[in-house]
Design an enzyme around this catalytic site. Structure first.
Site, PDB file in Angstrom:
ATOM      1  N   LYS A 181     -86.010-106.644 -14.898  1.00  0.00           N
ATOM      2  CA  LYS A 181     -86.651-107.850 -15.413  1.00  0.00           C
ATOM      3  C   LYS A 181     -86.877-107.723 -16.924  1.00  0.00           C
ATOM      4  O   LYS A 181     -86.814-106.620 -17.472  1.00  0.00           O
ATOM      5  CB  LYS A 181     -87.961-108.105 -14.650  1.00  0.00           C
TER       6      LYS A 181
HETATM    7  C1  LIG Z   1     -87.299-108.355  -8.504  1.00  0.00           C
HETATM    8  C2  LIG Z   1     -87.699-109.352  -7.494  1.00  0.00           C
HETATM    9  C3  LIG Z   1     -88.739-109.119  -6.582  1.00  0.00           C
HETATM   10  C4  LIG Z   1     -89.395-107.788  -6.429  1.00  0.00           C
HETATM   11  O1  LIG Z   1     -90.109-107.371  -7.561  1.00  0.00           O
HETATM   12  P1  LIG Z   1     -90.787-105.923  -7.521  1.00  0.00           P
HETATM   13  O2  LIG Z   1     -91.603-105.894  -8.772  1.00  0.00           O
HETATM   14  O3  LIG Z   1     -89.680-104.924  -7.519  1.00  0.00           O
HETATM   15  O4  LIG Z   1     -91.628-105.857  -6.306  1.00  0.00           O
HETATM   16  C5  LIG Z   1     -89.134-110.151  -5.740  1.00  0.00           C
HETATM   17  N1  LIG Z   1     -88.520-111.353  -5.774  1.00  0.00           N
HETATM   18  C6  LIG Z   1     -87.502-111.606  -6.617  1.00  0.00           C
HETATM   19  C7  LIG Z   1     -86.878-112.967  -6.624  1.00  0.00           C
HETATM   20  C8  LIG Z   1     -87.044-110.610  -7.487  1.00  0.00           C
HETATM   21  O5  LIG Z   1     -86.020-110.872  -8.309  1.00  0.00           O
END
Ligand SMILES: *Cc1c(COP(=O)(O)O)cnc(C)c1O
Length: 388
Positions: A181
């Site tokens: 992210k």
């Molecule tokens: C990355 C992601 C998650 C999970 O995020 P984490 O911080 O790894 O728990 C959940 N939903 C979507 C759409 C994602 O892209």
């Protein structure tokens, strides 16, 4: 040249910021978490921001705080990261998948409304890859049926919907700071809400259900007395050194979004003439923040009977791109096709035809802030050669 699908790009000052809490000795949720939360609220205009251990645990705490329990149903788009659905299962509730709109990869509103039953308690729209879901429609349907809305804003940093930052449009939202992210703390998440009562419940739930945090207690007049615990909570606190890293990146938050949008615009222009590669859409009123750059391969040819053929051609092209040093990925997975959900709910891939097509025919190209012009030029030139 080798261009990865994503690359973290922390400045030396951001890396140094981690050392402050390590040297101060206050390692867990404390002053740096509060600073990160304040900066997050300033950037998103959310009334309340609560740092947690991941987007997933943030989604879960929001669902617990909203009362999700056994036998309840929650509507989840079938094309998303599996975590969106898993948090429903963790409450012994039932995940009800609905299909997506293949133009946007986001929740399809008629399919969403058709999935509502008397047991439905909430909807979890996903702002997938940084494109806001159609929140006016989601909220209108939710209001009509008395449902709560938790936004999966994992990829939503920098994304706005009619000028409002995602994560502030439903009852609560949750962001991710996984390295894939745009802002990262290694693992980490942030819950946003404009509802003060909900914020207080989530604040307690992340901290063993305590009425007061350790940091507040240490700073207060009677640090020697322990807090009361009104709830049976969890431990989902972010560490202060992770928060220091997040807070430091927030100082260039707007720049990060601008750079990612500039890179996406360059791809959009370079690939505009290709009839076999559909670049990401940006509907009116939506500002895409490009957590990634998800394309659809041979979109015009996609039909239920051609998906598997196109999937084979896409995979062959991905292999060629990898051999040429350009990393790509399917945009994400269709969760109803994964073993746990397919078996538990007796689902077939064609039950959610657009999610199935997105699973098999999508391709994300490398896009990350810090990508050099030479790297992007190389990706463009390689993609323009086309599949064999
Ligand atoms: C990355 C992601 C998650 C999970 O995020 P984490 O911080 O790894 O728990 C959940 N939903 C979507 C759409 C994602 O892209």
């Amino acid at each position: 040249m080798n261009v990865p699908i994503a690359r973290t790009a922390l400045t030396e000052a951001e890396i140094e910021s981690v050392l402050g809490p390590l040297r101060s000795g206050w390692l867990v949720q404390g002053p740096k978490v509060r600073e990160f939360e304040t900066k997050w609220s300033d950037f998103t205009a959310a009334n309340h921001s609560l740092a947690v251990t991941s987007c997933t645990t943030g989604l879960h705490l929001a669902a617990v705080a909203l009362g999700l329990g056994a036998g309840d149903e929650v509507i989840v788009p079938a094309f998303t990261w599996i975590a969106t659905a898993n948090i429903v299962e963790h409450q012994q509730a039932k995940t009800v998948f609905c299909d997506i709109d293949l133009e946007t990869f986001n929740i399809d509103i008629p399919a969403m409304e058709a999935a509502i039953t008397p047991r439905t308690k909430g909807i979890i729209p996903v702002h997938l890859f940084g494109l806001p879901a159609n929140m006016d429609a989601v909220n209108a349907v939710a209001k009509k049926h008395g449902l709560w809305v938790i936004e999966d804003a994992a990829c939503g940093f920098g994304a706005t919907y009619h000028g409002k930052h995602v994560g502030t449009l439903g009852d609560a939202g949750s962001f991710s700071f996984h390295p894939r992210k745009a802002i990262t703390t290694g693992e980490g998440g942030m819950v946003t809400t404009n509802n003060a009562d909900l914020a207080e419940t989530i604040r307690q739930l992340r901290d063993h259900g305590a009425a007061m945090s350790d940091h507040q207690r240490h700073l207060g007049p009677r640090p020697y007395l322990l807090a009361d615990h009104p709830l049976a909570g969890y431990n989902q606190r972010m560490t202060d050194f992770q928060a220091a890293l997040g807070a430091a990146q927030m100082d260039r938050a707007a720049k990060i979004v601008t750079e990612r949008r500039r890179l996406a615009a360059r791809f959009d222009e370079a690939f505009a003439g290709l009839d076999w590669l559909r670049t990401p859409q940006e509907p009116d009123g939506c500002k895409h923040s490009y957590q990634s750059y998800p394309c659809l391969f041979k979109a015009a040819e996609i039909r239920p009977d051609t998906v598997k053929r196109i999937n084979g051609e896409r995979n062959a092209w991905m292999e060629d791109l990898q051999a040429a040093g350009v990393s790509t990925r399917p945009a994400t997975h269709a969760v109803h096709m994964l073993t746990y959900y397919r078996e538990k709910y007796s689902l077939r891939e064609e039950d959610m035809p657009n999610a199935f097509a997105a699973n098999d025919c999508s391709i994300s190209l490398p896009l990350f802030h810090g990508m050099t012009e030479a790297e992007q030029d190389y990706v463009i030139a390689t993609v323009l050669k086309g599949p064999a």
